[in-house]
Every structure is written in C-alpha cells, then in structure tokens.
Design a protein around this motif. Structure first.
Motif, PDB file in Angstrom:
ATOM      1  N   SER A 223     -41.578  10.196  -3.358  1.00 16.23           N
ATOM      2  CA  SER A 223     -42.614   8.776  -2.883  1.00 16.23           C
ATOM      3  C   SER A 223     -42.536   8.423  -1.612  1.00 16.23           C
TER       4      SER A 223
ATOM      5  N   GLN B 200     -47.017   6.694  -8.167  1.00 13.52           N
ATOM      6  CA  GLN B 200     -46.233   7.676  -6.872  1.00 13.52           C
ATOM      7  C   GLN B 200     -47.071   8.789  -6.230  1.00 13.52           C
ATOM      8  N   SER B 201     -47.118   7.739  -4.841  1.00 16.14           N
ATOM      9  CA  SER B 201     -47.584   8.876  -4.176  1.00 16.14           C
ATOM     10  C   SER B 201     -47.065   9.340  -2.332  1.00 16.14           C
ATOM     11  N   TYR B 202     -47.304  10.095  -2.162  1.00 16.04           N
ATOM     12  CA  TYR B 202     -46.657  10.758  -0.256  1.00 16.04           C
ATOM     13  C   TYR B 202     -46.742   9.890   0.212  1.00 16.04           C
TER      14      TYR B 202
ATOM     15  N   PHE C 121     -49.209  13.302  -6.769  1.00  9.74           N
ATOM     16  CA  PHE C 121     -47.476  13.281  -6.811  1.00  9.74           C
ATOM     17  C   PHE C 121     -47.401  14.045  -7.951  1.00  9.74           C
TER      18      PHE C 121
END
Length: 324
Positions: A122, A147-149, A173
C-alpha cells in the motif's frame, strides 16, 4: 505556475514549476516578486505555511530513490535557506516518496505522501517534526485501513500539526474491495495521540473511483471529498463534492454540491476549503463556457449561508483552480 500556494493572511504567494519556485508579496496595490527564488529539480508539489515564511517542497523523478525527497525552506532575510537536510524515505525501494506534501502553520511539522510506494504494498503517509536542527519521523508510517496502492496521493495537515489526512483514488489492493460499492476512492483522517497516529472515526468512502480528499479545514474537523467523474443521468464527468464534519468521532455528510448537470465539467477536480471550514472554492477545468471548450470556472460557496459566486471563464486554463 504549475504549483501555487498562498499564506494564511493572503499576502504571500509561492508560484513554481518543475525546476524552481518564486515568491510574491501583496503591497496593497499589486503583487511584487521579492526575489526569493529557489532552483530545484523535479518539483512535484510546494506548500507554504500559514505565516508565509516556510515552504515544503516535494521532489521526485519516480524512478530513483536518491532523487526522491522532501525539503523545507525558510526565509533568511532576503533569501530562502534550507531548514535541515533533505528528507528521504525510510524505504529505499520507494520512488514515489513526496509526491504529495503539506506543512503546519508554524512550519515545524510536515506530512508526506507515498502513493504506489511498492509494487506489492500500500501507499502510506509519513509525518516529520523539526527537532534540534533535524527532521525526525513522528510516529510510525500510516497505512490506510483499506490498503490501496494510491493512498497518499493527496495529503493535508491541520494548523497545529496534530491531525493529518490522506486519500486514495481507488481502494483496490490485491483484488480486495473495502467500500461497499466497489473499488472506490476514499479518505482517512488520523490524530496524533501520544506520538501514535490513530484513525479518527472510520474510512470515508466516495461513490466513484475518482473520489479523493481535496481539502481539510485548519482544525482538522472538516474534510472535502471531490469526485470529478461523478455522472448525472446521461452526462458523464459532471462532478461533485461532499463536505464531511467530525461530530462525536463520526464523519457526517453536510450534503453534496453537484456541478452543472448539463456539462462534463469535472467539477471538484480542484478544491480548497477556508481555514474555518465555512467557504469552499471548487474548480471545473473542463467547463464549456461562451462557446469555448475547456474554459474552466471557479465556483465559491458559503457552506453556512448557501451564497455562491462563479468566476469568469478562464480560456485555455488547464489548472483546475485557475482564475483570470
């Protein structure tokens, strides 16, 4: 100027491009260049503190750790001098460190965003404090709950430096979706409690994958979520913003403000909230005004009274908050 930031009293302005920034002051009649210029490479964002005497700069090429850093500068008589050393990521694999930055009112704390930080992890936020001539990390990295890029694509810090906010334009994610409507953008706010950054309320989810935090009030109690790809009927990319207020540790919507439903204006792509959280200015960079496509407009709303002002069209503007 690709990047613009203004002091809290509105009398000092920083204007920059990829390789330098200049400083202007209002003397009561006009803006004058006061010869405070700094030349840097690969500037990605600049933010001025409330008093206009410190500025944080995010610099990165996106392809090498050593050219990816944040730096803080202070007014030293008639020039800008660097405050401390360059701030590097604590992970040598992070090439997007300092893609987004913000600074508190005094200029002793900064928040740094690292979206798309790793190929398998992330994005995250880091907060630094200036102590004994050094920039020291305050607390641990902040990784979003979903969670995220792209988490850290936009970051903000409150006036006192104790509240930070970050957002992601998509919560995907490793094929996991958090928000109930799918892979949507979101925002989160964190508060410093005993040098630990704790989530305030819960994750604020948008309605499109363009949903992203675009502003934070100075006390950290209001946020604006912009969604420039929001559709109305058969019209795409009309855009809207939603203002949320922290009431008893819950983010409560104060309602939506939607762009012109007949235009694909991308309302909400750029937005700024006043320090007291009562006035919001919203950019529509793709508005079609007076037979001119992509003219762009600014609309200013008084949240408490509902009064609205729309700027003249800015022909050819590409900045979402540009004014003639």
């Amino acid at each position: 100027g690709r990047y613009v930031s203004i002091s809290g009293d509105g009398n000092r302005l920083i204007v920059g491009n990829y390789n330098a920034y200049e400083t202007y002051e209002w003397d009561g009649n006009s803006w004058g260049n006061i010869n405070l210029t700094v030349s840097l490479s690969n500037i990605h964002q600049i933010e001025l503190n409330y008093f206009g005497d410190r500025v944080v700069v995010g610099s990165h090429t996106g392809n090498h750790f050593s050219t990816t850093f944040a730096s803080v500068w202070f007014q030293d008589n008639s020039s800008w001098s660097q405050l401390g050393s360059n701030i590097l990521s604590n992970n040598s694999s992070n090439y997007t460190f300092a893609e987004s930055v913000d600074i508190d009112s005094i200029g002793n704390r900064i928040v740094i965003g690292s979206p798309d930080a790793y190929s398998s992890s992330s994005g995250y936020l880091e907060i630094y404090e200036y102590v004994n001539s050094n920039w020291l990390q305050l607390g641990s990295d902040i990784i979003s709950v979903p969670q995220s890029y792209s988490f850290g694509h936009e970051v903000f810090i409150s006036s006192d430096g104790n509240i930070v906010a970050g957002s992601a334009y998509q919560n995907e994610f490793q094929n996991i979706s958090y928000c109930s409507l799918g892979y949507l953008g979101f925002a989160e706010v964190y508060e410093n409690i005993g040098n630990n950054w704790q989530l305030v309320g819960s994750t604020v989810c948008g309605e499109t994958n363009s949903s992203e935090l675009v502003s934070l009030s100075s006390d950290g109690k209001k946020i604006v979520l912009g969604e420039h790809s929001y559709n109305v009927g058969q019209v795409n990319d009309v855009g809207k913003i939603t203002i949320f207020e922290n009431i008893n540790n819950n983010w409560i919507s104060n309602g939506d403000i939607i762009g012109d439903s007949t235009e694909s204006g991308k309302f909400g792509l750029g937005c700024v909230l006043s320090n007291n959280g009562e006035i919001v200015a919203v950019g529509s960079p793709s508005m079609y005004v007076n037979t001119s496509s992509n003219s762009g407009t600014i609309e200013v709303f008084n949240i408490s009274t509902g009064i609205q002002y729309t700027s003249p069209a800015c022909s050819g503007c590409t900045d979402s908050l540009a004014l003639n």
